[in-house]
Design a protein around this motif. Structure first.
Motif, PDB file in Angstrom:
ATOM      1  N   LEU A   1      -7.788  -3.887   5.807  1.00 46.94           N
ATOM      2  CA  LEU A   1      -7.894  -2.555   5.226  1.00 46.94           C
ATOM      3  C   LEU A   1      -8.888  -1.663   5.960  1.00 46.94           C
ATOM      4  CD1 LEU A   1      -7.705  -3.491   1.438  1.00 46.94           C
ATOM      5  CD2 LEU A   1      -5.877  -2.701   2.951  1.00 46.94           C
TER       6      LEU A   1
ATOM      7  N   ILE B   1      -4.765  -7.558   0.788  1.00 46.21           N
ATOM      8  CA  ILE B   1      -5.575  -8.598   1.431  1.00 46.21           C
ATOM      9  C   ILE B   1      -4.827  -9.924   1.433  1.00 46.21           C
ATOM     10  CG2 ILE B   1      -7.690  -9.960   1.220  1.00 46.21           C
ATOM     11  CD1 ILE B   1      -9.033  -7.393   0.134  1.00 46.21           C
TER      12      ILE B   1
ATOM     13  N   CYS C   1       0.831  -1.215   0.000  1.00 46.55           N
ATOM     14  CA  CYS C   1       0.000   0.000   0.000  1.00 46.55           C
ATOM     15  C   CYS C   1       0.861   1.259   0.000  1.00 46.55           C
ATOM     16  CB  CYS C   1      -0.935   0.010   1.203  1.00 46.55           C
ATOM     17  SG  CYS C   1      -2.205  -1.273   1.122  1.00 46.55           S
TER      18      CYS C   1
ATOM     19  N   GLU D   1      -3.986  -3.442  -6.093  1.00 49.60           N
ATOM     20  CA  GLU D   1      -3.283  -3.148  -4.851  1.00 49.60           C
ATOM     21  C   GLU D   1      -4.101  -3.590  -3.645  1.00 49.60           C
ATOM     22  OE1 GLU D   1      -0.823   0.493  -4.676  1.00 49.60           O
ATOM     23  OE2 GLU D   1      -2.001   0.975  -2.880  1.00 49.60           O
ATOM     24  N   ARG D   2      -5.406  -3.419  -3.718  1.00 51.04           N
ATOM     25  CA  ARG D   2      -6.288  -3.880  -2.643  1.00 51.04           C
ATOM     26  C   ARG D   2      -6.157  -5.389  -2.444  1.00 51.04           C
ATOM     27  NH1 ARG D   2     -10.719  -2.361   0.142  1.00 51.04           N
ATOM     28  NH2 ARG D   2     -10.641  -0.310  -0.833  1.00 51.04           N
ATOM     29  N   GLN D   3      -6.190  -6.130  -3.550  1.00 50.14           N
ATOM     30  CA  GLN D   3      -6.112  -7.588  -3.443  1.00 50.14           C
ATOM     31  C   GLN D   3      -4.743  -8.025  -2.943  1.00 50.14           C
ATOM     32  OE1 GLN D   3      -8.861  -9.622  -3.913  1.00 50.14           O
ATOM     33  NE2 GLN D   3      -7.466 -11.011  -2.829  1.00 50.14           N
TER      34      GLN D   3
ATOM     35  N   ASP E   1      -7.876  -1.914  -7.519  1.00 55.57           N
ATOM     36  CA  ASP E   1      -8.282  -3.257  -7.107  1.00 55.57           C
ATOM     37  C   ASP E   1      -7.092  -4.196  -6.970  1.00 55.57           C
ATOM     38  OD1 ASP E   1     -10.917  -2.488  -6.995  1.00 55.57           O
ATOM     39  OD2 ASP E   1     -11.413  -3.228  -9.012  1.00 55.57           O
TER      40      ASP E   1
ATOM     41  N   TRP F   1      -4.976   2.871   2.195  1.00 56.01           N
ATOM     42  CA  TRP F   1      -5.864   3.354   1.134  1.00 56.01           C
ATOM     43  C   TRP F   1      -5.340   2.827  -0.205  1.00 56.01           C
ATOM     44  CZ3 TRP F   1      -5.978   6.696  -3.176  1.00 56.01           C
ATOM     45  CH2 TRP F   1      -7.233   7.217  -3.525  1.00 56.01           C
ATOM     46  N   PRO F   2      -5.749   1.610  -0.601  1.00 62.90           N
ATOM     47  CA  PRO F   2      -5.271   1.057  -1.879  1.00 62.90           C
ATOM     48  C   PRO F   2      -5.697   1.932  -3.055  1.00 62.90           C
ATOM     49  CG  PRO F   2      -6.318  -0.636  -0.533  1.00 62.90           C
ATOM     50  CD  PRO F   2      -6.625   0.671   0.114  1.00 62.90           C
TER      51      PRO F   2
END
Length: 343
Positions: free
Chosen positions: A269, A263, A136, A258-260, A256, A252-253
């Motif tokens: 998050l 996770i 992140c 970066e979010r995954q 998507d 704050w990704p």
């Protein structure tokens, strides 16, 4: 050494591995070197050269510091950052074992354009205690001084936060001033704050300096809020922990992917990260030296006799000591010791 001589071997070993208070002045030497190197590029329009000069100087001095350090917050992955990369071992290899966060030049663009508030920054804490943000790059964060620390929230609306701050300070919302990075991603927050009647001072870069201004008395600022770099968030948290005050952050990704990735790496998050999560050590150090003049620190200034002056801030959480260090550097002698580009 600040350790007591008790004669108990286990106690002595534990004390010998604790970051010593003398590290504070060692870290100032490091940020001074980075600031002096970067200052040669102020106003010359080349932010890459300014940053590289700061990195080179900081790395050179870090090798002389008595510690076994691991860079947790650095210049990036090894493939992209030949020095001060995440995971790099620094120091002379002796105890204590510590985590290191660095931003050799916070405000590369500020330096290149000759604008205020560029800093050279470093923080240190016991090994395994500094938050690693993983994939992140950005973090939402809010910071404030001691009298309003319990008013801060990343779950409540900014309207509610500034109203609580105004009530706590026994003033009007229109007297509450937020300091914030000027970024398109903040447009909705700006509209909300203005609807609430709060004031905003925008900055182009440099949210470590901004966070310290927001938590310090007499600066004219009440709060920092914004979505900025996670390295700056960890560095700011280290500084604010030394002051005994509060910063809240949440990853704050940017997309998507970066979010995954976050996770998959086990990050929550939704977690709100306070200073004791971002800089969990009991013995946190922070040092910063001004590169260009700002509200927080004076920048490097050159004297007619070939010397230069610097102003630095150094803090330690265990003692709560805050020092401002003004130094005069003999540039000809400095060049003899560490090379032309560092003086």
């Amino acid at each position: 050494m600040e350790a007591e001589q008790t004669g108990v071997i286990s106690h002595d070993v534990r004390e010998s591995t604790r970051p010593d208070r003398n590290l504070a002045l060692e870290l100032v030497r490091v940020t001074e070197a980075a600031a002096l190197a970067a200052a040669r590029w102020v106003g010359r329009g080349d932010k890459e050269q300014a940053d590289q000069a700061a990195v080179d100087a900081m790395r050179l001095l870090l090798d002389t510091v008595p510690m076994d350090g691991t860079v947790v917050i650095g210049e990036g992955e090894k493939d992209e950052a030949p020095m001060l990369y995440n995971g790099e071992q620094i120091g002379d290899g002796s105890p204590p074992e510590v985590d290191i966060a660095v931003d050799p030049l916070e405000g590369t663009r500020l330096t290149a354009q000759g604008q205020p508030a560029a800093l050279a920054v470093i923080a240190l804490s016991e090994r395994g205690t500094m938050f690693d943000p993983g994939p992140c790059v950005y973090m939402e964060k809010i910071a404030g001084g001691p009298e309003i620390a319990d008013c801060l929230s990343l779950d409540d609306s900014l309207t509610d936060v500034v109203r609580r701050v105004a009530e706590r300070k026994r003033t009007e919302v229109g007297d509450v001033t937020m300091i914030m990075l000027d970024r398109p991603r903040h447009e909705d927050a700006v509209a909300e704050l203005r609807d609430a009647g709060a004031r905003i001072r925008f900055i182009t870069d440099g949210d470590v300096s901004a966070a310290l201004l927001a938590v310090s008395q007499g600066t004219g600022f009440d709060l920092l809020w914004g979505i900025g770099g996670t390295p700056e968030g960890v560095l700011s948290a280290a500084a604010i922990k030394c002051l005994g005050w509060q910063l809240l952050g949440r990853l704050w990704p940017r997309d998507d992917d970066e979010r995954q990735a976050a996770i998959d790496a086990g990050y929550d998050l939704e977690e709100v990260l306070d200073v004791d999560r971002l800089a969990a050590g009991n013995n946190v150090f922070f040092a910063a030296t001004g590169v260009t003049d700002g509200d927080l620190l004076d920048g490097v200034r050159y004297l007619d006799d070939g010397h230069a002056t610097t102003e630095s801030l150094v803090m330690r959480s265990r003692s709560g000591t805050i020092r401002r260090v003004k130094a005069t550097h003999n540039r000809p002698k400095l060049r003899e010791v560490v090379g032309e580009r560092y003086g």
